[in-house]
Design a protein around this motif. Structure first.
Motif, PDB file in Angstrom:
ATOM      1  N   LYS A 169       1.081  -1.257  -0.346  1.00  0.00           N
ATOM      2  CA  LYS A 169      -0.467  -0.569  -0.401  1.00  0.00           C
ATOM      3  C   LYS A 169       1.219   1.015  -0.739  1.00  0.00           C
ATOM      4  O   LYS A 169       0.888   1.998  -0.738  1.00  0.00           O
ATOM      5  CB  LYS A 169      -0.880   0.041   1.176  1.00  0.00           C
ATOM      6  CG  LYS A 169      -2.046  -0.986   1.113  1.00  0.00           C
ATOM      7  CD  LYS A 169      -2.695  -0.759   1.822  1.00  0.00           C
ATOM      8  CE  LYS A 169      -4.931  -2.092   2.575  1.00  0.00           C
ATOM      9  NZ  LYS A 169      -5.028  -1.672   3.873  1.00  0.00           N
ATOM     10  N   SER A 170       1.665   1.333   0.750  1.00  0.00           N
ATOM     11  CA  SER A 170       2.866   2.155   0.608  1.00  0.00           C
ATOM     12  C   SER A 170       3.796   2.713  -0.374  1.00  0.00           C
ATOM     13  O   SER A 170       3.744   3.868  -0.530  1.00  0.00           O
ATOM     14  CB  SER A 170       4.177   2.594   2.414  1.00  0.00           C
ATOM     15  OG  SER A 170       3.239   1.915   2.683  1.00  0.00           O
ATOM     16  N   LEU A 171       4.079   1.671  -1.401  1.00  0.00           N
ATOM     17  CA  LEU A 171       4.744   1.847  -2.215  1.00  0.00           C
ATOM     18  C   LEU A 171       3.898   1.967  -3.084  1.00  0.00           C
ATOM     19  O   LEU A 171       4.177   2.908  -3.334  1.00  0.00           O
ATOM     20  CB  LEU A 171       5.146   0.292  -2.933  1.00  0.00           C
ATOM     21  CG  LEU A 171       5.969  -0.079  -4.150  1.00  0.00           C
ATOM     22  CD1 LEU A 171       7.009   1.032  -4.173  1.00  0.00           C
ATOM     23  CD2 LEU A 171       6.583  -1.086  -4.335  1.00  0.00           C
ATOM     24  N   GLU A 172       2.478   1.911  -3.467  1.00  0.00           N
ATOM     25  CA  GLU A 172       1.352   1.941  -4.693  1.00  0.00           C
ATOM     26  C   GLU A 172       1.765   3.492  -4.522  1.00  0.00           C
ATOM     27  O   GLU A 172       1.339   4.338  -5.150  1.00  0.00           O
ATOM     28  CB  GLU A 172       0.136   1.435  -4.283  1.00  0.00           C
ATOM     29  CG  GLU A 172       0.248   0.209  -4.843  1.00  0.00           C
ATOM     30  CD  GLU A 172      -0.781  -0.712  -4.893  1.00  0.00           C
ATOM     31  OE1 GLU A 172      -1.609  -0.375  -3.847  1.00  0.00           O
ATOM     32  OE2 GLU A 172      -1.092  -1.963  -4.974  1.00  0.00           O
ATOM     33  N   ILE A 173       1.804   3.799  -3.363  1.00  0.00           N
ATOM     34  CA  ILE A 173       0.726   5.530  -2.543  1.00  0.00           C
ATOM     35  C   ILE A 173       2.276   6.341  -3.498  1.00  0.00           C
ATOM     36  O   ILE A 173       2.220   7.556  -4.057  1.00  0.00           O
ATOM     37  CB  ILE A 173       0.657   5.871  -1.089  1.00  0.00           C
ATOM     38  CG1 ILE A 173      -0.593   5.095  -1.035  1.00  0.00           C
ATOM     39  CG2 ILE A 173       0.801   7.633  -1.286  1.00  0.00           C
ATOM     40  CD1 ILE A 173      -0.875   5.455   0.882  1.00  0.00           C
ATOM     41  N   LEU A 174       3.073   5.956  -3.684  1.00  0.00           N
ATOM     42  CA  LEU A 174       4.734   6.424  -3.657  1.00  0.00           C
ATOM     43  C   LEU A 174       4.769   6.457  -5.155  1.00  0.00           C
ATOM     44  O   LEU A 174       5.447   7.468  -5.818  1.00  0.00           O
ATOM     45  CB  LEU A 174       5.261   5.426  -2.559  1.00  0.00           C
ATOM     46  CG  LEU A 174       6.549   5.775  -1.341  1.00  0.00           C
ATOM     47  CD1 LEU A 174       7.856   4.677  -1.757  1.00  0.00           C
ATOM     48  CD2 LEU A 174       6.673   6.922  -0.740  1.00  0.00           C
ATOM     49  N   VAL A 233       5.430  -7.379  -8.686  1.00  0.00           N
ATOM     50  CA  VAL A 233       4.453  -6.555 -10.278  1.00  0.00           C
ATOM     51  C   VAL A 233       4.796  -4.632  -9.768  1.00  0.00           C
ATOM     52  O   VAL A 233       4.990  -4.601 -11.347  1.00  0.00           O
ATOM     53  CB  VAL A 233       2.784  -6.618  -9.214  1.00  0.00           C
ATOM     54  CG1 VAL A 233       2.971  -6.302  -8.193  1.00  0.00           C
ATOM     55  CG2 VAL A 233       2.134  -6.253 -10.825  1.00  0.00           C
ATOM     56  N   HIS A 234       5.708  -4.631  -8.768  1.00  0.00           N
ATOM     57  CA  HIS A 234       6.301  -3.268  -8.831  1.00  0.00           C
ATOM     58  C   HIS A 234       7.285  -2.539  -9.625  1.00  0.00           C
ATOM     59  O   HIS A 234       8.123  -1.502  -8.975  1.00  0.00           O
ATOM     60  CB  HIS A 234       5.613  -2.371  -7.834  1.00  0.00           C
ATOM     61  CG  HIS A 234       3.925  -2.434  -7.869  1.00  0.00           C
ATOM     62  ND1 HIS A 234       3.235  -2.501  -8.274  1.00  0.00           N
ATOM     63  CD2 HIS A 234       2.984  -2.730  -6.270  1.00  0.00           C
ATOM     64  CE1 HIS A 234       2.461  -2.543  -7.981  1.00  0.00           C
ATOM     65  NE2 HIS A 234       2.019  -2.919  -6.405  1.00  0.00           N
ATOM     66  N   ARG A 235       8.513  -3.631  -8.771  1.00  0.00           N
ATOM     67  CA  ARG A 235       9.582  -3.568  -9.468  1.00  0.00           C
ATOM     68  C   ARG A 235       9.930  -2.781 -10.566  1.00  0.00           C
ATOM     69  O   ARG A 235      10.831  -1.953 -10.595  1.00  0.00           O
ATOM     70  CB  ARG A 235      10.387  -4.748  -9.596  1.00  0.00           C
ATOM     71  CG  ARG A 235      11.679  -4.528  -9.424  1.00  0.00           C
ATOM     72  CD  ARG A 235      12.203  -5.684  -8.852  1.00  0.00           C
ATOM     73  NE  ARG A 235      13.087  -6.244  -7.103  1.00  0.00           N
ATOM     74  CZ  ARG A 235      12.078  -7.197  -7.217  1.00  0.00           C
ATOM     75  NH1 ARG A 235      10.967  -8.658  -7.636  1.00  0.00           N
ATOM     76  NH2 ARG A 235      12.374  -8.104  -6.057  1.00  0.00           N
ATOM     77  N   GLY A 236       9.643  -3.224 -11.508  1.00  0.00           N
ATOM     78  CA  GLY A 236      10.005  -2.378 -13.023  1.00  0.00           C
ATOM     79  C   GLY A 236       9.828  -0.915 -12.635  1.00  0.00           C
ATOM     80  O   GLY A 236      10.184  -0.255 -13.431  1.00  0.00           O
ATOM     81  N   LEU A 237       8.650  -0.766 -12.214  1.00  0.00           N
ATOM     82  CA  LEU A 237       7.949   1.293 -12.127  1.00  0.00           C
ATOM     83  C   LEU A 237       8.716   1.280 -11.436  1.00  0.00           C
ATOM     84  O   LEU A 237       9.770   2.558 -12.068  1.00  0.00           O
ATOM     85  CB  LEU A 237       6.585   1.079 -11.913  1.00  0.00           C
ATOM     86  CG  LEU A 237       6.022   2.450 -12.121  1.00  0.00           C
ATOM     87  CD1 LEU A 237       6.497   3.087 -12.954  1.00  0.00           C
ATOM     88  CD2 LEU A 237       5.014   2.035 -12.193  1.00  0.00           C
ATOM     89  N   LEU A 296      12.922  -8.507 -14.535  1.00  0.00           N
ATOM     90  CA  LEU A 296      11.403  -7.775 -14.765  1.00  0.00           C
ATOM     91  C   LEU A 296      11.216  -7.339 -15.723  1.00  0.00           C
ATOM     92  O   LEU A 296      11.515  -8.277 -16.734  1.00  0.00           O
ATOM     93  CB  LEU A 296      12.849  -5.827 -14.826  1.00  0.00           C
ATOM     94  CG  LEU A 296      13.691  -5.472 -14.005  1.00  0.00           C
ATOM     95  CD1 LEU A 296      14.233  -4.320 -13.932  1.00  0.00           C
ATOM     96  CD2 LEU A 296      13.191  -5.428 -12.020  1.00  0.00           C
ATOM     97  N   GLU A 297       9.529  -7.058 -15.751  1.00  0.00           N
ATOM     98  CA  GLU A 297       8.730  -7.203 -16.400  1.00  0.00           C
ATOM     99  C   GLU A 297       8.939  -5.710 -16.970  1.00  0.00           C
ATOM    100  O   GLU A 297       8.259  -4.493 -16.572  1.00  0.00           O
ATOM    101  CB  GLU A 297       7.533  -7.480 -15.961  1.00  0.00           C
ATOM    102  CG  GLU A 297       7.533  -8.686 -15.802  1.00  0.00           C
ATOM    103  CD  GLU A 297       6.057  -9.577 -14.758  1.00  0.00           C
ATOM    104  OE1 GLU A 297       5.162  -8.701 -15.493  1.00  0.00           O
ATOM    105  OE2 GLU A 297       5.947 -10.764 -14.586  1.00  0.00           O
ATOM    106  N   VAL A 298       9.681  -5.404 -18.125  1.00  0.00           N
ATOM    107  CA  VAL A 298       9.576  -3.889 -18.459  1.00  0.00           C
ATOM    108  C   VAL A 298       9.831  -4.507 -20.464  1.00  0.00           C
ATOM    109  O   VAL A 298      10.740  -5.224 -20.159  1.00  0.00           O
ATOM    110  CB  VAL A 298      10.394  -3.082 -17.979  1.00  0.00           C
ATOM    111  CG1 VAL A 298      10.144  -2.587 -16.714  1.00  0.00           C
ATOM    112  CG2 VAL A 298      11.849  -3.652 -17.937  1.00  0.00           C
TER     113      VAL A 298
END
Length: 289
Positions: free
Chosen positions: A24-29, A52-56, A140-142
């Protein structure tokens, strides 16, 4: 709190749901505009990164994306143009073709971009750059453009590590003695530690040894600026190979073979164990206030 997290974070950790709060904290950042890079780097340092968030997260923290998201389309078009110009030039010069592995393509692109490409370069010789590229491409999924520029960022970290190898070797001796005193004394008495290839293992972040998908978690910490974590990877591998390393007749070549063959790339389970323990050990010594 002593570790900079709030009470709720500590509670989630104790009941085994720590990742819920972190996610949740990461999604806000990640939604902030402009991006607050210092917070992203702190997240990489303190917490496990959801895949799922590592690439971004990498794109934002490593300056692939601009801090103002309204400029993203323009900036990424410039990077895409650079990427395509480099690959087109390499194809014309016949350095690469459709069969060239992507990590080798990236290495050739970097050499061309930095004016270091020449006829004597062997793209199929394992270089630090191509090894790092393999981890990025698998972990990474990028898209390829982002992968190339992220790899370039990690290569800069690699150069920082290279410059710090003498200091990191001192830390290696210190922490190996604290964790595995018998091994340290044995290897030191035979003058083996000074002869080990830390100038390759550390800048490559063990990417020629450990499973790439598992190793991306070590890359998280390096991306935060915590390059000393490579020391703890070595200490942990020594710990898990202690019985082999205690051989009274062991020499430098045998130690290198033991280290490099313990958790070969296709052995993800051993790599996971090493990486989990390495992060724990790094946190034990380097995350104290």
């Amino acid at each position: 709190m002593d570790d900079g997290r709030n009470f709720r974070s500590i509670y989630y950790e104790k009941v085994g749901c720590r990742s819920v709060e972190e996610k949740k904290s990461l999604e806000i950042l990640l939604k902030e505009n402009p991006v607050f890079k210092a917070k992203l780097l702190q997240f990489l340092k303190l917490f496990s990164v959801p895949s799922v968030h590592r690439g971004l997260l990498y794109n934002l923290a490593l300056d692939v994306y601009p801090i103002y998201m309204e400029s993203k389309e323009f900036v990424m078009q410039q990077k895409k143009d650079t990427y395509e110009d480099l690959t087109r030039a390499l194809e014309v010069m016949r350095y690469i073709d459709d069969r060239t592995p992507k990590c080798r393509v990236f290495y050739a692109m970097y050499l061309l971009e930095t004016k270091k490409l020449n006829s004597s370069v062997n793209l199929y010789r394992d270089s630090v750059f191509s090894l790092l590229a393999e981890v990025i491409l698998e972990g990474l999924e990028v898209d390829p453009v982002e992968s190339y520029f992220i790899t370039k960022s990690f290569y800069r970290f690699s150069e920082d590590i290279s410059n710090e190898v003498p200091k990191l070797k001192q830390q290696t001796c210190f922490y190996l003695e604290k964790e595995e005193e018998e091994i340290y004394r044995h290897l030191s008495s035979r003058n083996i530690i000074d002869k080990l290839p830390f100038d390759f293992w550390y800048p490559s972040i063990f990417s020629s040894i450990l499973d790439r998908l598992a190793l991306i978690r070590i890359f998280d910490k390096v991306a935060s600026g915590s390059i000393s974590i490579v020391v703890f990877v070595f200490v942990v591998i020594c710990s898990y190979t202690r019985f082999q390393l205690k051989n009274p007749k062991i020499d430098t070549e045998e130690v290198i073979k033991i280290i490099e063959s313990y958790a070969v790339e296709d052995d993800s389970q051993k790599s996971e164990v090493i990486i989990n323990k390495s992060i724990d050990l790094w946190q034990k010594y380097c995350m104290k206030k």
